[in-house]
Structures are given as structure tokens and as C-alpha cells.
Design a protein around this motif. Structure first.
Motif, PDB file in Angstrom:
ATOM      1  N   PHE A   1       0.771  -1.201   0.138  1.00  0.00           N
ATOM      2  CA  PHE A   1       0.338   0.187   0.351  1.00  0.00           C
ATOM      3  C   PHE A   1       1.129   1.345   0.108  1.00  0.00           C
ATOM      4  N   ILE A   2       2.203   1.338   0.709  1.00  0.00           N
ATOM      5  CA  ILE A   2       2.807   2.771   0.288  1.00  0.00           C
ATOM      6  C   ILE A   2       3.461   2.835  -0.697  1.00  0.00           C
ATOM      7  N   ASN A   3       2.892   1.936  -2.006  1.00  0.00           N
ATOM      8  CA  ASN A   3       3.206   2.067  -3.265  1.00  0.00           C
ATOM      9  C   ASN A   3       2.576   3.514  -3.648  1.00  0.00           C
ATOM     10  N   PHE A   4       0.959   2.963  -3.412  1.00  0.00           N
ATOM     11  CA  PHE A   4       0.469   4.513  -3.966  1.00  0.00           C
ATOM     12  C   PHE A   4       0.574   5.600  -3.114  1.00  0.00           C
ATOM     13  N   LEU A   5       1.319   5.575  -2.468  1.00  0.00           N
ATOM     14  CA  LEU A   5       2.306   7.262  -1.545  1.00  0.00           C
ATOM     15  C   LEU A   5       2.995   7.046  -2.574  1.00  0.00           C
ATOM     16  N   THR A   6       4.354   6.690  -2.827  1.00  0.00           N
ATOM     17  CA  THR A   6       5.326   6.794  -2.774  1.00  0.00           C
ATOM     18  C   THR A   6       5.621   7.205  -4.624  1.00  0.00           C
ATOM     19  N   PHE A   7       4.746   6.057  -5.366  1.00  0.00           N
ATOM     20  CA  PHE A   7       4.563   6.207  -6.158  1.00  0.00           C
ATOM     21  C   PHE A   7       4.282   7.701  -7.153  1.00  0.00           C
ATOM     22  N   SER A   8       2.806   8.175  -6.234  1.00  0.00           N
ATOM     23  CA  SER A   8       1.922   9.754  -6.827  1.00  0.00           C
ATOM     24  C   SER A   8       2.585  10.699  -6.255  1.00  0.00           C
ATOM     25  N   LEU A   9       3.760  10.634  -5.353  1.00  0.00           N
ATOM     26  CA  LEU A   9       4.278  12.042  -4.917  1.00  0.00           C
ATOM     27  C   LEU A   9       5.126  11.880  -6.319  1.00  0.00           C
ATOM     28  N   PHE A  10       6.142  10.833  -6.373  1.00  0.00           N
ATOM     29  CA  PHE A  10       6.786  10.725  -6.651  1.00  0.00           C
ATOM     30  C   PHE A  10       6.534  11.304  -8.065  1.00  0.00           C
ATOM     31  N   PHE A  11       5.225  11.016  -9.331  1.00  0.00           N
ATOM     32  CA  PHE A  11       4.930  11.426 -10.188  1.00  0.00           C
ATOM     33  C   PHE A  11       4.394  12.492 -10.408  1.00  0.00           C
ATOM     34  N   SER A  12       3.908  12.905  -9.551  1.00  0.00           N
ATOM     35  CA  SER A  12       3.326  14.955  -9.409  1.00  0.00           C
ATOM     36  C   SER A  12       4.668  15.566  -9.014  1.00  0.00           C
TER      37      SER A  12
ATOM     38  N   ASN B   1      14.870  -7.203  -8.545  1.00  0.00           N
ATOM     39  CA  ASN B   1      13.499  -5.905  -7.040  1.00  0.00           C
ATOM     40  C   ASN B   1      12.720  -5.266  -8.457  1.00  0.00           C
ATOM     41  N   LEU B   2      11.586  -6.117  -9.057  1.00  0.00           N
ATOM     42  CA  LEU B   2      10.355  -5.251  -9.785  1.00  0.00           C
ATOM     43  C   LEU B   2       9.493  -5.143  -9.762  1.00  0.00           C
ATOM     44  N   ILE B   3       8.933  -3.362  -9.611  1.00  0.00           N
ATOM     45  CA  ILE B   3       7.513  -3.126  -8.880  1.00  0.00           C
ATOM     46  C   ILE B   3       6.871  -4.244  -8.378  1.00  0.00           C
TER      47      ILE B   3
ATOM     48  N   SER C   1       1.191   1.964 -13.487  1.00  0.00           N
ATOM     49  CA  SER C   1       0.340   3.027 -13.217  1.00  0.00           C
ATOM     50  C   SER C   1      -0.625   2.295 -12.440  1.00  0.00           C
ATOM     51  N   LEU C   2      -0.833   0.991 -12.079  1.00  0.00           N
ATOM     52  CA  LEU C   2      -2.102   1.459 -10.673  1.00  0.00           C
ATOM     53  C   LEU C   2      -1.396   2.556 -10.066  1.00  0.00           C
ATOM     54  N   PHE C   3      -0.468   2.042  -9.169  1.00  0.00           N
ATOM     55  CA  PHE C   3       0.322   3.023  -7.923  1.00  0.00           C
ATOM     56  C   PHE C   3       0.276   4.239  -8.131  1.00  0.00           C
ATOM     57  N   THR C   4       0.118   4.755  -9.351  1.00  0.00           N
ATOM     58  CA  THR C   4       0.042   6.499  -9.450  1.00  0.00           C
ATOM     59  C   THR C   4      -1.125   7.216  -9.588  1.00  0.00           C
ATOM     60  N   SER C   5      -1.721   5.771 -10.082  1.00  0.00           N
ATOM     61  CA  SER C   5      -3.358   6.600 -10.385  1.00  0.00           C
ATOM     62  C   SER C   5      -3.470   7.229  -9.333  1.00  0.00           C
ATOM     63  N   PRO C   6      -3.470   7.916  -8.134  1.00  0.00           N
ATOM     64  CA  PRO C   6      -4.510   8.341  -6.870  1.00  0.00           C
ATOM     65  C   PRO C   6      -3.788   9.271  -6.978  1.00  0.00           C
TER      66      PRO C   6
ATOM     67  N   VAL D   1     -10.401   7.165 -14.839  1.00  0.00           N
ATOM     68  CA  VAL D   1      -9.191   6.453 -15.112  1.00  0.00           C
ATOM     69  C   VAL D   1      -8.807   5.597 -13.921  1.00  0.00           C
ATOM     70  N   PHE D   2      -9.146   6.357 -12.910  1.00  0.00           N
ATOM     71  CA  PHE D   2      -8.956   5.751 -11.823  1.00  0.00           C
ATOM     72  C   PHE D   2      -9.464   4.678 -11.064  1.00  0.00           C
TER      73      PHE D   2
END
Length: 231
Positions: A30-41, A147-149, A177-182, A196-197
Motif C-alpha cells: 500500500f505504501i507504493n500508492f503514496l510513493t509513486f503518486s508523490l514521485f509522479f506529482s 526487484n521489479l515493482i 500505473s495502478l500505484f500512480t493512479s491516485p 481512469v482511476f
């Protein structure tokens, strides 16, 4: 380098380190939803400004370095069992993560250079670039995936069953895509972003349902017994 740039660098390293918590044995995916969204943003914000290609590359490299330096510790541990290889420990701690981070640096550089116009297209471009670089990273030299995502979902066997259809790297692309979608809901909340989400959410649920069906089908297969022994 100014103070703000140093803060950006520290922020990206911490994001990468936090992303490692999603991998085995912890599997806090679940932490990937935070980290990938922040990295993308973060990359979206930086792509709107005028920054050098060197700094653009360095953004992704730092994220990758934080990620790999905290999840490839097992390499240095394996070298402690033989005194003849202990001199390689400092090299394994620094050089291997530094090299693998180059691919993430190419992700951020490519994304910032392309500068997608809409949030939806930005998500698709980011995920596609990331997925392709993950594929390249997994097949060059040794063919070891490093270590793939997708490994963050290694405990979710029902969801992983979809790899029998779309393959490991196909599902790895979906996971990115899923982890970045938020992030697209945070950056621009409208009907398209919400659609899309929800699409990614529905696909994830459908993968889970397929996994349950796949597991039940496997359990119903009659086992075969063989008389010979292998030594």
C-alpha cells in the motif's frame, strides 16, 4: 546547488527507501500508492519549469538509488560468508544500486523532456516509460530482474495469477500505473481522472476474481503419480 535542490534530492531518496518497504519480506504494498503518486506529482511539477537535463536525470536516479540501496542488502550479506570476497562488500553496497538507478534516471529524464500535456497522458507516458525501462533492466546482462515493482504483490497470489495471461512485465506495467493512479485525482479531479482511476480499480478486482477461478481450477486437476525415482 541551492537549499531547495538539496531538499528535493533528500525527498526523492526517502521516497525510494520507503518504496522498498513494499518488497518481501514486509510486503507493505500500500505504501507504493503514496510513493509513486508523490514521485509522479513531483515530476509533473518539475516538468512545468526550466531545469537542465542533468538535474532531470538526477531526480529519477536518486529515487532509484534510495530504492535499490535499501533492498539489495542481501548481496553484501552473501559476501560475508567467504573472507576472500569481503573486500567487495563496499562495492556491492554502492556500485550496484548506483548502476541500476541509471534506468530510473532515464525514466525521469525522458518524462520531463516529453512533457505530456494532459494529466491522463502524463500517467500513460510515465507508466509506459517506467515499464519499458523495467523490462530492459530485467533482461540485459544477466537477465536477472532485480526487484521489479510487481514483487510488492508477491503475497497476493490471486492477483498474480493474471501473469499467466499478460506475463510478468505486462503486469509490472499495470502495477506501476495502478500505484500512480491516485495522483491524477489529486492533480486534477474531474470525470476523466476519476474514470481512469476507477478503471484500474475494476481491472484489479477482475484480476483477483480470475485468480480465485484459476486457483479453484488448479485444485480440481487430478494429480499424476509416477513410478520412477529421480536421484
Amino acid at each position: 546547488l541551492n537549499i531547495k535542490l538539496y531538499k528535493d534530492f533528500l525527498f526523492l531518496i526517502i521516497l525510494g527507501m520507503l518504496t522498498s518497504l513494499s518488497l518481501p519480506p514486509l510486503n507493505y504494498f500500500f505504501i507504493n500508492f503514496l510513493t509513486f503518486s508523490l514521485f509522479f506529482s513531483f515530476l509533473i511539477h518539475k516538468s512545468n519549469g526550466n531545469i537542465s537535463t542533468k538535474i532531470s536525470f538526477f531526480y529519477g536516479w536518486l529515487f532509484g538509488f534510495g530504492y535499490f540501496i535499501t533492498n539489495l542488502y542481501w548481496i553484501s550479506l552473501s559476501l560475508t560468508h567467504d573472507p576472500n570476497f569481503r573486500f567487495l562488500i563496499p562495492l556491492s553496497i554502492i556500485l550496484i544500486p548506483s548502476f541500476l538507478s541509471i534506468f530510473y534516471g532515464i525514466v525521469s529524464l525522458s518524462f520531463i523532456i516529453l512533457k505530456p500535456k494532459s494529466i491522463i497522458s502524463s500517467l500513460l507516458v510515465f507508466s509506459l516509460i517506467f515499464g519499458i525501462l523495467e523490462l530492459i533492466r530485467g533482461i540485459i546482462f544477466t537477465g536477472f530482474p532485480w526487484n521489479l515493482i510487481i514483487y510488492s504483490l508477491s503475497n497476493q497470489l490471486e492477483v498474480l495469477s493474471i501473469t499467466s495471461i499478460i506475463g510478468t512485465y505486462g503486469f509490472n506495467l499495470f502495477c506501476i500505473s495502478l500505484f500512480t493512479s491516485p495522483a491524477i485525482l489529486i492533480l486534477k479531479f474531474d470525470k476523466k481522472s476519476l474514470g481512469v482511476f476507477l478503471l484500474f480499480l475494476v481491472l484489479t478486482i477482475s484480476f483477483y476474481i480470475y485468480g480465485i477461478y484459476y486457483e479453484e481450477k488448479f485444485k480440481k486437476i487430478n494429480p499424476e503419480s509416477f513410478d520412477y525415482k529421480i536421484r
